[in-house]
Structure formats: C-alpha cells, structure tokens
Design an enzyme around this catalytic site. Structure first.
Site, short mmCIF file in Angstrom:
data_model
loop_
_atom_site.label_atom_id
_atom_site.label_comp_id
_atom_site.label_asym_id
_atom_site.label_seq_id
_atom_site.Cartn_x
_atom_site.Cartn_y
_atom_site.Cartn_z
N TRP A 209 22.44 42.47 29.30
CA TRP A 209 22.21 41.05 29.56
C TRP A 209 21.66 40.92 30.99
CZ3 TRP A 209 23.62 37.77 33.40
CH2 TRP A 209 23.35 36.41 33.21
N ARG A 453 33.72 33.88 24.90
CA ARG A 453 33.06 32.64 25.36
C ARG A 453 33.63 31.42 24.66
NH1 ARG A 453 28.46 31.03 25.08
NH2 ARG A 453 28.01 30.44 27.23
N ASP A 488 19.97 29.26 19.60
CA ASP A 488 20.67 30.22 20.46
C ASP A 488 21.78 30.94 19.71
OD1 ASP A 488 21.26 31.61 22.76
OD2 ASP A 488 21.60 29.83 23.99
N ASN A 490 25.13 33.19 21.34
CA ASN A 490 25.68 33.67 22.61
C ASN A 490 26.88 34.61 22.46
OD1 ASN A 490 24.07 32.47 24.74
ND2 ASN A 490 24.76 30.51 23.94
N CYS A 536 16.78 32.46 20.79
CA CYS A 536 17.47 32.91 21.99
C CYS A 536 18.78 33.54 21.56
CB CYS A 536 17.72 31.73 22.93
SG CYS A 536 18.65 32.13 24.43
N ASP A 558 18.20 35.44 30.07
CA ASP A 558 18.87 34.37 30.80
C ASP A 558 18.74 34.54 32.31
OD1 ASP A 558 19.68 32.88 28.66
OD2 ASP A 558 21.71 33.69 28.58
#
Length: 735
Positions: A209, A453, A488, A490, A536, A558
């Site tokens: 990342w 997250r 997205d 994540n 994304c 990112d």
C-alpha cells in the site's frame, strides 16, 4: 552406475517421436505454433517473431536425451519432461509443476493424461461466460484445441485467439466433466508456456500500500519464482503481470514476452526453471486454498490471459498492451473518450464536511476549470468516521444540508458534473444493514470474525447480497444525475467462509466472490453506460485487467505524493494505458509522507494519466489558484495527447535520480523529465527521444526547429534543475 562414456552417449541420443500434425496462429509480426505427436501429445513449438506456417517439428526432434528422466508410455527416449508440452497434467512422466491437477471422485486418483483429439479455427472471438474477456476488433483468428483424458472421459478445451493488428494472443481453458462421477479441480492454469532455455530475466510489479507496482527485474534461477496473491484481490503487493526478457533487453532494444491475467482475485504468475535449463511460464487462479467440484456434465472456465511478444524492447511490449486494452478491453463507451478534470473532496475535507464546505470547494473547482466534482466517503448513512455506516447507501440529508438532488443541482449550476464514492463490498457492524442482515457478512461459525478498518466483507456469493447491491446502486444512479462513480474496496479477506456453500465446497468461495463481483459490475455498468466508473481498492490494491473490463480507469495509489507516484506510474505503464491510470495533484506537505514539492512537479506527474485535484482549493492563495487555473487550461489543450498518445519510457543517465517519458501522436510530442535531487557542479545534458516520425521536423515552444533524427540521435536540450524535485514539461509540435 553410468560411466562417463555411457553418459556422453546417452546425452547425445535424440528423442524418438513422430509429428503427425502442426498448426499455427499468426499476427502481423508474431506467431504461436503447435505440434502433435503420434502419441497424441500437444506441444508448443514456437512463440515469437513471425516465421510463417513452416515445418517446426525439428524443434522437438532435435532435443537431446538427458539422464534420469523417465520414458513416457514406455517408449524409449520419448521423454516429455524435456519437451514443451502445451498443457501438462499431473501424473505423466513430466514431473514439473503441472498446468492441471484433478482429483477424481470415483476412486480418489489424481492422475490425468490429456491427449489431442481435434482442433478447429473459428472466425469469431468467443466470450467467456461469467468472466471478463477481450472483444474482437479487426481480424481475430481463434483456435480451439480439444484434449481428452480417455480413461476418465474428461475434456480440455484450449481457446487461443490471435489479434492480427495487435500482435497479441489470448488464451483460456475450459474443462468439461463427461464422466459419471464428480471430480475436484485443484489446479487449472490459464496458460502454460515452455521455453527451451533459461537465459531470461523476469520483470514483475511488486510493492505495498502506498508504493504499488514498483518494477522488479531479476535473473531467473533454477526453481519457481514469481508473484501471487491469496488476499481475495490481486493486491497492493503484486500485480497479475510478468514479463520475460533477454538479459540485454532495454526499453528500446531486445526481446520481451509479456503476460497479463484478466482476473481480480487470488492469482499466481511466475516461472519454473527446471533441471535442464528450460523455463515454464504459468498464470492462473492461485491453487492455494482453491478447489472446485465439477459434477457430471458441468464445465469450468479459467480467466483469460493476454500474451504478447516484442523484439524492439520493453516500450514496444508496453505499447502493444496499451493499444490492445484501449481497443479490446476497456468499455467501449469511454475507451477513447477524453476523461474530465476532476476535484475530489477527500483530502480536502475527509469526513469533516457540510453543504457550505462542499459548495465552496465546487466554486473553486469551477473557477480553476475543473469539469467534475466528486463527493467521496461520508455522504451516506451515519458516516462521520470509518467506524459506522458502510452498507447504508442512502444520503445523509442532515449532513448534506438538504437532499442529494439539491446538492447535485447546485454543483451542476456551477458548470460541473457530479460524481460519488461507494464501497459496496463492505459492511460496518454499526450500520442498519448489519442490524437487519448480520448473516450477510463472511464469518466462520463459532469463531469471532476479524474486524479490519471497522468493517467486514459482505459475502457476495449470496444471491440476496448481489440483488441488494445491484438494486440500491442502480436506484441511486437512476434517481440522481451522477456522471461518475468511484468503486472502492478497502479491506482484504479474512474469515473465508460462506453459509451458502457446503463443507466440501468452501475452497470455491474466493473465486465465486470474484465471479459475483463481476456479475454485479456487469449488471450496473451495462444499465448505466454513460456513467464513468473508476475502480479503487485502498489505492492500487486491485489494479488489474479484470476490473478494467468494467471500470474505465483505476486509482493508482492512495499515496498522492508526486515523487512516490513516479515509480508506481512507471510500473503500471509496463502493461496499462495512461488513460486508465488516475493521478491527482494533492497538498504540500503531502498528507501521506509529508514531502513538499512544487505545484509544477505535482502537476507534471499527475497529468501523466487521468488528471485531477485532491486538495483543499478553499485554503489556497489567489496566486496559487491562478496558477492552477493556468495548469488546467494548458492540460486541456494537450489532454488528448497526454491521455491517448503513445507512451514511451525514455532512458536517462541516472535512473535512481531521473525520470523521463514521452507522449506522442500525429500532432504533438510531450516530454516530461523529473530530477529528484539536485547534484552540485553539473551541467544540463540532452535527452534522446524515441519513435519520432523521421519524415517531419519538430518545433519547440520557443520556436526552435529540430529534425526528428536530431532529437533521437543528439537529443532534446533539457534545463538544469534549480531545486530538488525539479520537473519540466516540453511540448514539441510537428511541422
């Protein structure tokens, strides 16, 4: 024990074989060739520069016998382990990594012996059911080869397509169970290609990342080497791309073989060098934690792999990928359409926004000439930080200060289109969706699920989850005038389990998830072809051709720092067109790593792909806004060339400190050069350009005219850097 004399004699003996059939696939400049022996084994005799439909049986016949290898089928000196089998299976005398491994349900055996029974040429390019695949443009010749395991009555179909004008091939495998018992697939590669040499270097794209797709190049050694992912996505740390190159290959010279898997899930892409200096390339679904039960009459299809060969260096290989993906993969409605300049509010406000802040940003965006305003995370449910709201895809009118429709209307009145962010594949425990459907998340019974997250992964294999996401997103796109969607993801997978699947099918989950994702994307994008979709995954965590088949572009990283982005964008350029790579100008100091770079440098790097801004325009000075306004105007002037021009990586004196690339079309050549650190007591050098039209001259912005040969042989004079992180963009016009 063999004596030295006997060993020498054995090594000199030839294979005993007879070739019964040969067939070829040809493009304008390249070729794939196959041969069948009288034992029914299929071999790939050639992949490279076009030779024509000639007799290549000697490629097999000239292979010398090596010691301590088994005779196949008991035929003296017929040792298939030394020969370039097109699709080796487990259980023959080829004891290297097989392309296919099956466990048969009737007796538990794992041996297969697939032999050639037929081939046919097709005039069309077949689509793959449930999987993204390329589509035919121009002349495409498809070759379908059928192999059969006669003992188990299982067929393998190899579909290989030659795209004549693109010097590119695709391949996919379909396995069909014609027996009376179920079988389990443990390994089924999309391609297996053997080279009768090992003097290669392998290029892969690796990182993490914030530093995705860094180029890694190293010499092959004996054994397996490559990249893979078992994260549920192609991943930040690896990309489903590898290239094999001659050790002397540069950007401009030498041979390169490129391979890219059209898949967004767990994959493997790599090479095995065997005991006798042969190299086997394989790409496909990662066999780790994968199996697939195939009932009688059922079939399984692998993702498509793209293969290309270049003999004029890495730039030629990349340009073939770029043109092929632009024309034959990216959704046609946007494939060649110029992308808008956008402002995304994320790094400007994060979750801390209201109507007043958003409209103030939109005012500034309109002033500097942006064309699209994107509302990122935080507009829905009760979403003021990462701990809540995911899954509740309805506008938070209290936070927005009114309806979403009213906000969109006010943004549009400023001359801007409106875009919005989603993360559909995830769910927060603190959400209405979770409270209503806690059973929709991936979770192993009797185990506490991992929370990452503050979110869990939705089990997309559940039909009701697919219907919910398709319905709610389509409804929003139908109800509101939304021109752009950022899709997205994540979080990677943990707690791999589905209540939908029986205990012996749990290893199907990761692949079924990707198939479900493709189904959802297919439904939504086909229903809304005029919406520009950008993928994304925490940045570049799912930057692969599979996503490009549905989304027109992908957020590269990112990490928006311009200098960090240089390596990421260079790596992605090895396979992916500039127009599919999104890059934004962000704040200085940069929010991820704190580096301070000039606006000129941030702009030069970001405009290498789809250009936009991700900073608080409301906090900038009037002077900075005026500079940005000029930058946007200049970008629009050259946008077509920057987004669709032929991308060429230029060779520099010090690759650790200098970066240069060139975009060219029938009118312009735009050259960007960046030097990271200033060196004392140096003079500016020249930068040699590539691939110019030697029949015309080129004029720079000061009016000076150069011949093409001058620019390619002597070079373009470049400015001496005056500070660290120095960037300069040169525009040359054909005259």
């Amino acid at each position: 024990m063999l004596t030295k004399l006997t060993e020498h004699k054995v090594a000199a003996e030839k294979m005993v074989l007879s070739v019964t059939d040969q067939f070829h696939l040809l493009t304008e400049n390249t070729q794939l060739s196959f041969a069948v022996t009288d034992q029914g084994n299929l071999f790939t005799t050639y992949f490279g520069k076009k030779l024509g439909a000639i007799d290549l049986s000697y490629v097999l016949k000239d292979v010398n016998r090596a010691s301590y290898l088994a005779d196949t089928y008991g035929i003296k000196n017929y040792k298939v382990e030394q020969l370039p089998l097109t699709y080796p299976s487990f259980g023959t005398t080829d004891l290297n990594q097989p392309a296919v491994h099956i466990e048969y349900g009737d007796d538990g055996s794992r041996i297969s012996d697939f032999r050639y029974i037929s081939h046919r040429y097709l005039v069309e390019k077949p689509a793959l059911e449930g999987l993204p695949s390329t589509h035919a443009i121009g002349k495409v010749t498809s070759l379908e080869i059928t192999l059969l395991d006669a003992v188990k009555n299982v067929k393998l179909y190899l579909t290989i397509c030659a795209f004549e004008a693109y010097d590119t091939f695709t391949q996919s495998i379909r396995l069909e169970n014609l027996s009376n018992a179920a079988l389990t697939i443990d390994r089924l590669m999309s391609t297996h290609l053997m080279f009768l040499k090992d003097k290669f270097e392998m290029i892969s794209l690796t990182g993490a990342w914030g530093r995705e797709a860094y180029v890694q190049r190293k010499a092959l050694t004996q054994g397996f080497q490559g990249v893979s992912s078992a994260r549920g996505a192609s991943g930040h740390g690896q990309n489903p791309f590898v290239a094999l190159v001659d050790p002397n290959t540069t950007q401009n010279t030498g041979e390169a073989y490129g391979f890219n898997l059209i898949y967004s899930g767990n994959f493997v892409a790599g090479c095995e060098v065997d005991m006798h200096q042969n190299t086997r390339v394989q790409l496909g679904i990662n066999p780790f934690d994968f199996s697939w039960t195939l009932e009688p009459t059922e079939s399984f299809t692998t993702p498509e792999v793209v293969m290309t060969f270049a003999d004029k260096g890495l730039n030629q290989m990349s340009q073939q990928f770029h043109q092929f993906y632009t024309d034959c993969l990216v959704p046609e409605n946007f494939a060649k359409k110029e992308r808008p300049v956008l402002l995304n509010n994320w790094e400007a406000t994060y979750f801390d926004f209201d109507r007043e802040k958003l409209l103030a940003l939109a005012d500034k965006a309109a002033y500097v000439g942006a064309e699209l305003f994107v509302l990122d995370d935080g507009w829905y449910g009760r979403r003021d930080d990462i701990t809540s709201g995911l899954g509740d895809w309805y506008p938070n009118e209290e936070k927005l200060g009114g309806t979403l429709d009213e906000l969109i209307s006010e943004v549009q009145q400023k001359g801007l289109q409106f875009g919005i962010w989603f993360e559909p594949e995830m769910i927060c425990e603190d959400s209405e969706l979770f409270r209503q459907h806690p059973d929709w998340m991936m979770k192993v019974p009797e185990r506490t699920p991992q929370i990452i997250r503050s979110q869990y992964v939705l089990d997309l294999t559940l039909t009701e989850v697919q219907e919910y996401l398709t319905s709610i997103i389509s409804t929003l796109l139908e109800k509101y005038d939304i021109s752009y969607v950022k899709w997205d993801m994540n979080r990677n997978f943990s707690d791999i389990y589905s209540t939908k699947l029986s205990k012996n099918r749990q290893k199907e989950l990761a692949h079924r998830y990707i198939l479900a994702l493709y189904h959802i994307l297919d439904e939504i994008t086909k229903a809304h072809p005029d919406v520009l979709f950008e993928s994304c995954a925490g940045g570049g965590g799912r930057f692969d051709p599979g996503m490009l088949a549905y989304t027109n572009q992908i957020w590269a990283s990112d990490n928006t720092d311009a200098i960090a982005r240089l390596a990421t964008q260079e790596g992605l350029s090895y396979a992916y067109p500039s127009v599919t790579v999104s890059g934004h100008v962000s704040a200085a100091p940069n929010h991820q790593i704190g580096r301070i770079t000039s606006l000129d440098t941030r702009t030069a790097v970001a405009q290498n792909g789809n250009f936009g801004y991700e900073l608080n325009l409301s906090a900038l000075t009037e002077s900075e806004l005026t500079e940005i306004k000029a930058d946007v105007s200049r970008y629009k002037t050259y946008r077509k060339t920057l987004q669709f021009g032929q991308h060429t990586r230029l060779e520099v004196d010090n690759p650790q400190n200098e970066h240069a690339w060139q975009k060219s079309d029938d009118k312009l050549v735009i050259v960007t050069m960046i030097q990271t650190l200033v060196k004392p007591n140096t003079v500016a050098k020249r930068l040699r350009l590539l691939d110019l039209d030697d029949k015309v001259n080129y004029q720079d912005e000061s009016g000076k005219i150069y011949t093409a040969n001058e620019l390619m042989s002597i070079g373009l004079p470049v400015e001496k850097p005056t500070h660290d992180y120095f960037a300069k963009v040169y525009v040359l016009t054909k005259v």
